[in-house]
Design a protein around this motif. Structure first.
Motif, PDB file in Angstrom:
ATOM      1  N   MET A 109       0.599  -1.062  -0.261  1.00 50.58           N
ATOM      2  CA  MET A 109       0.034  -0.239  -0.128  1.00 50.58           C
ATOM      3  C   MET A 109       0.961   1.441   0.068  1.00 50.58           C
ATOM      4  O   MET A 109       0.550   2.429   0.181  1.00 50.58           O
ATOM      5  CB  MET A 109      -1.164  -0.282   1.046  1.00 50.58           C
ATOM      6  N   MET A 110       2.350   1.146   0.414  1.00 41.12           N
ATOM      7  CA  MET A 110       2.847   2.278   0.080  1.00 41.12           C
ATOM      8  C   MET A 110       2.607   3.112  -1.390  1.00 41.12           C
ATOM      9  O   MET A 110       3.151   2.183  -1.619  1.00 41.12           O
ATOM     10  CB  MET A 110       4.361   1.767   0.799  1.00 41.12           C
ATOM     11  N   GLY A 111       2.779   4.414  -0.807  1.00 39.44           N
ATOM     12  CA  GLY A 111       3.174   5.439  -2.225  1.00 39.44           C
ATOM     13  C   GLY A 111       2.332   5.157  -3.033  1.00 39.44           C
ATOM     14  O   GLY A 111       1.867   5.753  -4.419  1.00 39.44           O
ATOM     15  N   VAL A 112       0.904   4.641  -2.687  1.00 38.62           N
ATOM     16  CA  VAL A 112      -0.414   4.519  -3.568  1.00 38.62           C
ATOM     17  C   VAL A 112      -1.317   5.616  -3.375  1.00 38.62           C
ATOM     18  O   VAL A 112      -1.468   6.615  -3.856  1.00 38.62           O
ATOM     19  CB  VAL A 112      -1.902   3.762  -3.469  1.00 38.62           C
ATOM     20  N   PHE A 113      -1.239   6.058  -1.931  1.00 41.94           N
ATOM     21  CA  PHE A 113      -1.159   7.357  -1.286  1.00 41.94           C
ATOM     22  C   PHE A 113      -0.304   7.844  -0.160  1.00 41.94           C
ATOM     23  O   PHE A 113       0.030   7.694   0.566  1.00 41.94           O
ATOM     24  CB  PHE A 113      -2.882   7.890  -0.632  1.00 41.94           C
ATOM     25  N   ARG A 114       0.186   9.392  -0.894  1.00 42.97           N
ATOM     26  CA  ARG A 114       1.495  10.051   0.164  1.00 42.97           C
ATOM     27  C   ARG A 114       0.733  11.185   0.190  1.00 42.97           C
ATOM     28  O   ARG A 114       0.444  12.369   0.019  1.00 42.97           O
ATOM     29  CB  ARG A 114       2.664   9.608  -1.443  1.00 42.97           C
ATOM     30  N   VAL A 115       1.880  11.355   2.035  1.00 44.55           N
ATOM     31  CA  VAL A 115       1.170  12.529   2.651  1.00 44.55           C
ATOM     32  C   VAL A 115       2.300  13.029   3.007  1.00 44.55           C
ATOM     33  O   VAL A 115       3.841  11.882   3.194  1.00 44.55           O
ATOM     34  CB  VAL A 115       0.407  12.135   3.959  1.00 44.55           C
ATOM     35  N   GLN A 143       7.586   5.009   1.874  1.00 44.36           N
ATOM     36  CA  GLN A 143       6.847   5.815   0.649  1.00 44.36           C
ATOM     37  C   GLN A 143       6.864   6.103  -0.334  1.00 44.36           C
ATOM     38  O   GLN A 143       6.058   5.926  -1.891  1.00 44.36           O
ATOM     39  CB  GLN A 143       5.579   7.091   1.367  1.00 44.36           C
ATOM     40  N   LEU A 144       8.250   6.668  -1.123  1.00 45.03           N
ATOM     41  CA  LEU A 144       8.756   6.387  -2.321  1.00 45.03           C
ATOM     42  C   LEU A 144       8.954   5.072  -2.937  1.00 45.03           C
ATOM     43  O   LEU A 144       9.311   4.727  -4.018  1.00 45.03           O
ATOM     44  CB  LEU A 144      10.280   7.335  -2.497  1.00 45.03           C
ATOM     45  N   ARG A 145       9.505   4.376  -2.212  1.00 45.60           N
ATOM     46  CA  ARG A 145      10.351   2.635  -2.451  1.00 45.60           C
ATOM     47  C   ARG A 145       9.744   1.716  -1.473  1.00 45.60           C
ATOM     48  O   ARG A 145      10.233   1.410  -0.646  1.00 45.60           O
ATOM     49  CB  ARG A 145      11.559   2.842  -2.747  1.00 45.60           C
ATOM     50  N   PRO A 146       8.672   1.024  -1.692  1.00 41.88           N
ATOM     51  CA  PRO A 146       8.103  -0.226  -0.889  1.00 41.88           C
ATOM     52  C   PRO A 146       8.834  -1.076  -0.815  1.00 41.88           C
ATOM     53  O   PRO A 146       9.255  -1.539   0.410  1.00 41.88           O
ATOM     54  CB  PRO A 146       7.185  -0.743  -1.685  1.00 41.88           C
ATOM     55  N   ALA A 147      10.132  -0.873  -1.679  1.00 37.95           N
ATOM     56  CA  ALA A 147      11.598  -2.256  -1.185  1.00 37.95           C
ATOM     57  C   ALA A 147      12.138  -1.382  -0.407  1.00 37.95           C
ATOM     58  O   ALA A 147      12.724  -2.703   0.436  1.00 37.95           O
ATOM     59  CB  ALA A 147      12.313  -2.067  -2.300  1.00 37.95           C
ATOM     60  N   TYR A 148      12.283  -0.508  -0.203  1.00 36.88           N
ATOM     61  CA  TYR A 148      13.148  -0.213   1.315  1.00 36.88           C
ATOM     62  C   TYR A 148      12.315  -0.835   2.560  1.00 36.88           C
ATOM     63  O   TYR A 148      12.797  -0.973   3.720  1.00 36.88           O
ATOM     64  CB  TYR A 148      13.121   1.801   1.059  1.00 36.88           C
ATOM     65  N   LEU A 149      11.106  -0.505   2.473  1.00 30.86           N
ATOM     66  CA  LEU A 149      10.122  -0.729   3.873  1.00 30.86           C
ATOM     67  C   LEU A 149      10.060  -2.780   3.889  1.00 30.86           C
ATOM     68  O   LEU A 149      10.336  -2.595   4.985  1.00 30.86           O
ATOM     69  CB  LEU A 149       8.726  -0.166   3.510  1.00 30.86           C
TER      70      LEU A 149
END
Length: 389
Positions: A109-115, A143-149
């Protein structure tokens, strides 16, 4: 990117509500403890799957209720979408759905909606401890790179296992020697990847912070001073200087970082066993912040420190937009106008054009700094009444 509507059921003190937002500036105003920050928290929750406050999942659910639901209808440059997060008090902590389809992993879900969130705690980014600056990097990069999370989650799991092994190593040396190389190798690989991503991010943010800080300070106090953000990993600065990187890490590769982490995690077993924890890795990183080469934490005035913190949050938004084709994230400001002087408030207002802002304040006139197209939303006991200014 625009949050069009948020729908809430049994989240915090909100029994049920549906709030529509302007694509410009939205001011949530009302007395304290009425639900202003709770609404921002709900929006943030749909972006990152967690609260920005240190709470357990069950604490997000309204008293005497079994579950809470937050549904965010938003639009990016292509289409309208929905993200919903349902929270439970039991073992099944949350269910996330994107456009009605269940999302199995938080990273999906990361980066889909960014705040970009800016709250009073962020004013301590300069003066506070390294954990605040690590969180700053982690939230932005996730939020920029789901692979980071995904890598960060693996790192934290491996770190927990390795630390548990170190705590029992004195009594179970044979077990430690047999299993430590496996955990250290895995930890070093994740650390090397995360180190390079953090370095790249701070390098991008640093350039934008300089621009924001200069524009904000102008002819104000210290306006001729140049800020510098430098990522400081636990690779060992002495080694980096010998290799010719100095503090910039310029030229460092992931393979070089991996070799260094391997060495550090194998060369200090006695110290780590004595302390019962891993001494090297991204969990001990920091960001060095200076003004004209002098440590900002020690030598910058309070006003300069606040300007730097604000510049870092605005830069976070600019870097996010650059990564997504110029599309700005949604900015959430939680009671920060009252913490800034007139000069910095005016600058912040000037930066609000061309993006959606949702802010909280006690005073309905808090946004009266020349802003046009402000939607006022009165908050009282978990209810939200929308009026146009």
């Amino acid at each position: 990117m625009i949050c069009k509507k948020i729908k809430i059921q049994n989240f915090r003190n909100v029994e049920a509500c549906e709030v529509e937002f302007s694509p410009h500036v939205n001011l949530l105003y009302g007395n304290n403890a009425q639900g202003k920050t709770n609404l921002l928290e709900a929006i943030y929750y749909t972006a990152l799957g967690k609260s920005f406050r240190p709470v357990r999942e069950a604490e997000l659910i309204r008293h005497d209720c079994e579950t809470a639901l937050v549904e965010n209808t938003f639009a990016d440059s292509l289409r309208d979408q929905t993200l919903s997060v349902q929270t439970f008090g039991g073992r099944a902590k949350r269910v996330v759905k994107h456009n009605g389809v269940k999302v199995d992993k938080l990273s999906d879900m990361m980066g889909v909606f960014r705040v970009v969130l800016f709250c009073p705690e962020h004013l301590s980014l300069i003066q506070g401890g390294p954990d605040l600056r690590r969180s700053y990097m982690n939230v932005a990069l996730s939020q920029l790179r789901p692979a980071y999370l995904r890598s960060l989650q693996r790192y934290n799991h491996i770190l927990k296992e390795r630390n548990a092994l170190l705590k029992t190593a004195a009594e179970q040396r044979a077990v430690f020697e047999a299993t430590e190389p496996m955990w250290s190798e895995q930890l070093a690989r994740e650390a090397a990847y995360l180190t390079l991503r953090r370095y790249e991010y701070i390098k991008s943010v640093n350039e934008q912070v300089k621009i924001c800080f200069k524009a904000m300070m102008g002819k104000y106090e210290g306006g001729d001073e140049i800020p510098q953000l430098t990522y400081i990993p636990t690779l060992g600065m002495e080694w980096m200087n010998r290799e010719g990187f100095a503090e910039s890490l310029e030229g460092l590769t992931e393979d070089m970082a991996l070799d260094r982490y391997r060495h550090l995690m194998s060369a200090h077993h006695d110290r780590e066993i004595a302390t019962g924890g891993t001494l090297y890795g991204i969990h001990r990183d920091d960001v060095k912040i200076t003004l004209n080469g002098r440590t900002a934490r020690l030598y910058a005035s309070q006003g300069q420190q606040r300007s730097l913190a604000l510049a870092m949050k605005l830069a976070e938004g600019w870097v996010s937009a650059r990564e997504f084709g110029g599309e700005m994230p949604v900015f959430l400001f939680d009671d920060v106008l009252s913490e800034l002087d007139v000069h910095r408030r005016e600058y912040l207002v000037s930066e609000m054009t061309g993006r959606q802002v949702i802010m909280t304040a006690c005073d309905p006139d808090a946004a009266d700094f020349g802003m046009s197209q402000v939607r006022h939303i009165h908050v009282k006991r978990g209810t939200y009444e929308m009026t146009e200014a």
